[in-house]
Design a protein around this motif. Structure first.
Motif, short mmCIF file in Angstrom:
data_model
loop_
_atom_site.label_atom_id
_atom_site.label_comp_id
_atom_site.label_asym_id
_atom_site.label_seq_id
_atom_site.Cartn_x
_atom_site.Cartn_y
_atom_site.Cartn_z
N VAL A 106 0.96 -1.18 0.11
CA VAL A 106 -0.05 -0.10 -0.01
C VAL A 106 0.93 1.22 0.09
O VAL A 106 0.55 2.24 -0.79
CB VAL A 106 -0.95 -0.02 1.29
N LEU A 107 1.80 1.24 0.40
CA LEU A 107 2.88 2.38 0.91
C LEU A 107 3.55 2.45 -0.60
O LEU A 107 3.63 3.70 -1.15
CB LEU A 107 4.02 2.25 1.62
N ASP A 108 3.72 1.62 -1.33
CA ASP A 108 4.18 1.50 -2.84
C ASP A 108 3.41 2.56 -3.74
O ASP A 108 3.65 3.22 -4.37
CB ASP A 108 4.38 0.06 -3.23
N ALA A 109 2.05 2.13 -3.31
CA ALA A 109 1.03 3.04 -4.27
C ALA A 109 0.84 4.31 -3.55
O ALA A 109 0.43 5.32 -4.46
CB ALA A 109 -0.10 2.44 -4.13
N ALA A 110 1.27 4.50 -2.35
CA ALA A 110 0.81 5.81 -1.62
C ALA A 110 1.91 6.85 -1.76
O ALA A 110 1.78 8.06 -1.72
CB ALA A 110 0.39 5.73 -0.27
N LEU A 111 3.29 6.36 -1.90
CA LEU A 111 4.45 7.29 -1.93
C LEU A 111 5.04 7.43 -3.08
O LEU A 111 4.62 6.75 -4.06
CB LEU A 111 5.62 6.57 -0.82
N ALA A 112 5.71 8.63 -3.40
CA ALA A 112 6.49 9.16 -4.63
C ALA A 112 7.41 7.57 -5.00
O ALA A 112 8.01 7.12 -3.93
CB ALA A 112 7.11 10.25 -4.40
#
Length: 141
Positions: A106-112
């Protein structure tokens, strides 16, 4: 990405029974991740997250996170990473690893994208295997 969307995605990916366990898992992973990342990098991650989640990173990274980009991260391996997440989330280490992989996805999708690359570079290889880019490379091999 908003707080509720992040928690909902973690819940679905980790196949957790409700939002409470997803919230606990997300907090546990973010806190443990912040302990492992250099504080400057942890602060960059926190800056791209909703305030309700960023607080866990900032608290774990310490007050120096806003002041420096070069402080050292605490050094520990995948077993310690899983153990800390399990203790914080109230689960076992196997579930903790599954939950960590979900939160990192999910972080991969949320962060630059560049920030995820920096995180990959900052983590040891064993913890890095939980990152989506490493799992994708394993699937291709």
């Amino acid at each position: 990405m908003q707080h509720d969307e992040i928690i909902g995605k973690v819940q679905a990916l980790a196949q957790l029974p409700g939002r409470g366990p997803a919230e606990r898992a997300t907090q546990a992973v973010l806190t443990t991740l912040a302990e492992r990342l250099p504080s400057g990098l942890a602060e960059h991650v926190a800056a791209q997250l909703p305030p309700e989640l960023a607080v866990h990173i900032r608290e774990a990274a310490g007050p120096a996170a806003e002041e420096t980009t070069h402080s050292t991260a605490e050094r520990f391996d995948l077993a310690t990473f899983a153990g800390r997440i399990a203790a914080r989330a109230g689960t076992d280490e196997s579930a903790a690893l599954r939950e960590a992989a979900a939160v990192l996805e999910v972080l991969d999708a949320a962060l630059a994208p560049g920030l995820m690359e920096n995180m990959t570079d900052a983590l040891p290889a064993d913890i890095g295997q939980l990152l989506p880019s490493a799992r994708a490379a394993d699937d291709e091999a």
